[in-house]
Every structure is written in structure tokens, then in C-alpha cells.
Design a protein around this motif. Structure first.
Motif, short mmCIF file in Angstrom:
data_model
loop_
_atom_site.label_atom_id
_atom_site.label_comp_id
_atom_site.label_asym_id
_atom_site.label_seq_id
_atom_site.Cartn_x
_atom_site.Cartn_y
_atom_site.Cartn_z
N PRO A 68 11.61 36.75 78.40
CA PRO A 68 11.26 35.44 78.98
C PRO A 68 11.90 34.31 78.18
O PRO A 68 11.96 34.37 76.94
CB PRO A 68 9.74 35.41 78.87
CG PRO A 68 9.33 36.85 78.84
CD PRO A 68 10.43 37.56 78.10
N PHE A 69 12.36 33.29 78.85
CA PHE A 69 13.05 32.18 78.18
C PHE A 69 12.20 31.56 77.08
O PHE A 69 12.70 31.27 75.99
CB PHE A 69 13.46 31.11 79.20
CG PHE A 69 14.08 29.91 78.57
CD1 PHE A 69 15.36 29.97 78.04
CD2 PHE A 69 13.37 28.71 78.48
CE1 PHE A 69 15.94 28.85 77.44
CE2 PHE A 69 13.94 27.60 77.88
CZ PHE A 69 15.23 27.66 77.37
N ASP A 70 10.92 31.37 77.34
CA ASP A 70 10.05 30.75 76.32
C ASP A 70 9.96 31.62 75.07
O ASP A 70 9.85 31.10 73.95
CB ASP A 70 8.65 30.52 76.89
CG ASP A 70 8.62 29.38 77.91
OD1 ASP A 70 9.59 28.61 77.95
OD2 ASP A 70 7.64 29.29 78.67
N THR A 71 9.99 32.93 75.25
CA THR A 71 9.99 33.85 74.11
C THR A 71 11.27 33.68 73.29
O THR A 71 11.22 33.57 72.06
CB THR A 71 9.89 35.31 74.59
OG1 THR A 71 8.61 35.53 75.18
CG2 THR A 71 10.07 36.29 73.44
N LEU A 72 12.39 33.67 73.97
CA LEU A 72 13.68 33.51 73.28
C LEU A 72 13.73 32.20 72.51
O LEU A 72 14.12 32.16 71.34
CB LEU A 72 14.83 33.57 74.29
CG LEU A 72 14.97 34.86 75.09
CD1 LEU A 72 16.09 34.73 76.11
CD2 LEU A 72 15.21 36.05 74.17
N LYS A 73 13.33 31.13 73.18
CA LYS A 73 13.36 29.80 72.56
C LYS A 73 12.51 29.77 71.29
O LYS A 73 12.93 29.24 70.25
CB LYS A 73 12.85 28.77 73.58
CG LYS A 73 13.02 27.32 73.19
CD LYS A 73 12.71 26.43 74.39
CE LYS A 73 12.91 24.96 74.07
NZ LYS A 73 11.88 24.42 73.17
N LYS A 74 11.33 30.36 71.35
CA LYS A 74 10.43 30.37 70.20
C LYS A 74 11.02 31.20 69.05
O LYS A 74 10.97 30.78 67.88
CB LYS A 74 9.07 30.95 70.61
CG LYS A 74 8.01 30.90 69.52
CD LYS A 74 7.62 29.48 69.18
CE LYS A 74 6.49 29.43 68.17
NZ LYS A 74 6.12 28.05 67.79
N LEU A 75 11.58 32.35 69.36
CA LEU A 75 12.18 33.20 68.34
C LEU A 75 13.39 32.54 67.69
O LEU A 75 13.52 32.52 66.45
CB LEU A 75 12.58 34.55 68.95
CG LEU A 75 11.44 35.50 69.28
CD1 LEU A 75 11.93 36.64 70.17
CD2 LEU A 75 10.81 36.07 68.00
N TYR A 76 14.28 32.00 68.49
CA TYR A 76 15.49 31.37 67.96
C TYR A 76 15.13 30.17 67.07
O TYR A 76 15.67 30.02 65.97
CB TYR A 76 16.41 30.90 69.08
CG TYR A 76 16.90 31.98 70.02
CD1 TYR A 76 16.94 33.32 69.64
CD2 TYR A 76 17.34 31.65 71.31
CE1 TYR A 76 17.40 34.30 70.51
CE2 TYR A 76 17.80 32.63 72.19
CZ TYR A 76 17.82 33.95 71.79
OH TYR A 76 18.27 34.91 72.66
N GLU A 77 14.22 29.33 67.55
CA GLU A 77 13.88 28.13 66.80
C GLU A 77 13.08 28.45 65.54
O GLU A 77 13.19 27.74 64.53
CB GLU A 77 13.14 27.13 67.70
CG GLU A 77 14.06 26.59 68.79
CD GLU A 77 13.38 25.60 69.74
OE1 GLU A 77 12.20 25.27 69.51
OE2 GLU A 77 14.04 25.17 70.70
#
Length: 313
Positions: A113-122
Motif C-alpha cells: 500500500p502506498f501509505d505503507t511505502l511512504k511511512k517506511l521510506y520517510e
């Protein structure tokens, strides 16, 4: 004399410090081949649950491109922090590393999920002395939303996307059960480059039914895509894979060390000077064949000797 342009040199020139990649494996991550949403059963060289009972014991949650929720997020963030913190002392002590790039390595790190990716990357970018991220993925497993987000992120920090290209031969893609074709590779990398993102392409020499002619074509087709960096791998056989079964049944003969060195040296001789080299070979603990892949330092020694003979240093 041609000079080796390694990724380490690129990082040193850009940051004027010793920068090292920190490999991270996010629990729960998978890929469309393994979770059954694409070509079922996985790539024939990848360990999967059909051949490895241990994988069946792992948590199963399809963190795919359409999921709306992620019950594993807290665990993933905790694992990310722990892996990073555990690796940093070693890199500082062994290599005098000063800054770091968090490398999302195992499985497909845009297939969630995009929100998961965004949280992990940031979260990764918030760690002390981290100057960027590098994301390992497949060309059929990244959305326009994720690419656009990463392009914006790259304006503020170092961002790399590492695509597993492997080959440019569509017949080979079918044999290895890849689940996409080379047209998909071209389309995705072209789109990625148009957004200004750094791309590293992974190539495998020695795939089933391929010859030196195929390897050369794959290299040239990949260079034509305008990639910024490259990783070379020999096709080795690991346990608990379909390729292992084929090897034991006498249906697959691995690439020899000399064949690999010859095509690698040819590739590096023909590599444009602006493309950095991130890897020249690889090894793995669960190796079944070929035996020459067991000792990575020995491989590197033989490769460097061959390169020096061609006045590449």
C-alpha cells in the motif's frame, strides 16, 4: 586505460564522505509472483513455499498494490529501525562509514500500500546520517503514484530505484516464470528516467537456455535504456527452488567461472563511463551450484586479475 567507475566512487564524489548502503529486509513483503497475483509459483531461481517448508511458517499478508490496510506496519517499522541500528556499528568500524543509504533489498519493495511505502521510506530517511534510500523492485510492481512521490522526494534527498531486469529475452522470461516481458521493462524504466530518478539495473548472466549472444544483447539493450548504475550477477542455483530441481535432474547446466569472467570483462569494457558499477558478482549461503560461486572474495580476485589484464583498473 579504462578506469572502473564504482558506486563507491560515485558516492564519494557526490557527498565527499564515505557513504555505505545498509541492506534492509522488510517482514511481510512479497511479490506478485509469490503471492499468486501474477505468474504463480515465483521465478524459478527464487526460493518459494512450493520448495521451502520454512516459508510456509512466515506471516502471510498480501501487501500488494491494492491493499488498503496493513496490520504489520508497526512490526515493519520496528524491524527497519532494529536492522539499521544493528548494522551501523559494523559499517563504521569496518569501513569507517560516515553516512548511509538505506537499501530496501529483499523481495519487491514497492509492492505494498502506498501509505505503507511512504511511512517506511520517510522513517528510513529520518535516521541519523542517512542521505538517501535505494529501493529494490520489479518493473511490473510500481505505480505511477509511487513513482511521482519518489520523484518529488529525490529533489530533497538521494533516491535510487533498482530494477531486476535480468534479461531482455522474452523467451527466457517465460522459462524463468518472470511474469512480465521486456516491453514492460522498457516502458517502466523510460517512465522512471523521465521523472529524473536514478536507476540501477540488475542483470543475470547464465540464465537457462541463454548463450553469450543473449548476454551481450541483454547488456546492450539495458544500456540503451539510459540507466545510471548496474549490477552483474552470475546465475547460481540455490536450494528450495525449481531451478535446483532442474539442476539435480540434469536439465540446467550453470555458467562456468571463465564464461562469467569473459562476459563480465566484455561488459565492463563496453560500459559507458557515466554508468557506475554496484556489483560484479554475488554469492549466497544456500548455494547448491556452481561451486565457484561459494567464495566471493576469490571470485573478485579472479575478476580483478582479468580486468587488469585488459588494462581496466
Amino acid at each position: 586505460m579504462k578506469k572502473l567507475y564504482t558506486f563507491g566512487k560515485y558516492l564519494r564524489q557526490k557527498f565527499n564522505k564515505k557513504v555505505y548502503k545498509v541492506p534492509i529486509s522488510i517482514p511481510g513483503f512479497t511479490c506478485p509472483n509469490i503471492d499468486g497475483t501474477s505468474a504463480r509459483g515465483g521465478c524459478i531461481f527464487c526460493e518459494n513455499e512450493s520448495f521451502s517448508p520454512n516459508l510456509k511458517e512466515k506471516e502471510k499478508f498480501k501487501l500488494n498494490l491494492t491493499s488498503k490496510t496493513n496490520p504489520l506496519l508497526d512490526k515493519q517499522l520496528k524491524s527497519l529501525r532494529k536492522q539499521f541500528q544493528n548494522t551501523i556499528p559494523f559499517l563504521k568500524d569496518r569501513f569507517q562509514a560516515e553516512q548511509f543509504i538505506v537499501y530496501f533489498q529483499s523481495f519487491t519493495n514497492t509492492y505494498a500500500p502506498f501509505d505503507t511505502l511512504k511511512k517506511l521510506y520517510e522513517t528510513a530517511l529520518s535516521f541519523e546520517n542517512v542521505v538517501g534510500i535505494s529501493i529494490g523492485t520489479r518493473t511490473d510492481s510500481i505505480t505511477d503514484e509511487t513513482l511521482s512521490y519518489l520523484a518529488d522526494l529525490s529533489k530533497k534527498t538521494e533516491v535510487w530505484i533498482e530494477y531486476g531486469i535480468q534479461t531482455s529475452n522474452d523467451e527466457t522470461y517465460k522459462i524463468i516464470n518472470r511474469g512480465h516481458n521486456f516491453e514492460n521493462v522498457v516502458k517502466t524504466i523510460t517512465k522512471t528516467k523521465k521523472l529524473g530518478l536514478n536507476v540501477c539495473g540488475h542483470l543475470i548472466y547464465g540464465l537457462p537456455n541463454e548463450s553469450r549472444k543473449d548476454w551481450e544483447k541483454t547488456f546492450l539493450d539495458t544500456i540503451a535504456l539510459g540507466i545510471d548504475s548496474i549490477k552483474f550477477h552470475p546465475m547460481y542455483v540455490t536450494k528450495n527452488t525449481l531451478l535446483a530441481k532442474n539442476y539435480l535432474d540434469g536439465k540446467f547446466i550453470p555458467i562456468t567461472e571463465q564464461e562469467y569472467i569473459d562476459i563480465l570483462v566484455w561488459s565492463i569494457k563496453n560500459l559507458p563511463d557515466n554508468i557506475s558499477i554496484q556489483r560484479m558478482t554475488a554469492g549466497i549461503e544456500s548455494l547448491l551450484a556452481p561451486k565457484w560461486c561459494a567464495n566471493k572474495s576469490k571470485q573478485i580476485s579472479h575478476i580483478m586479475k582479468a580486468l587488469h589484464k585488459e588494462e581496466i583498473k
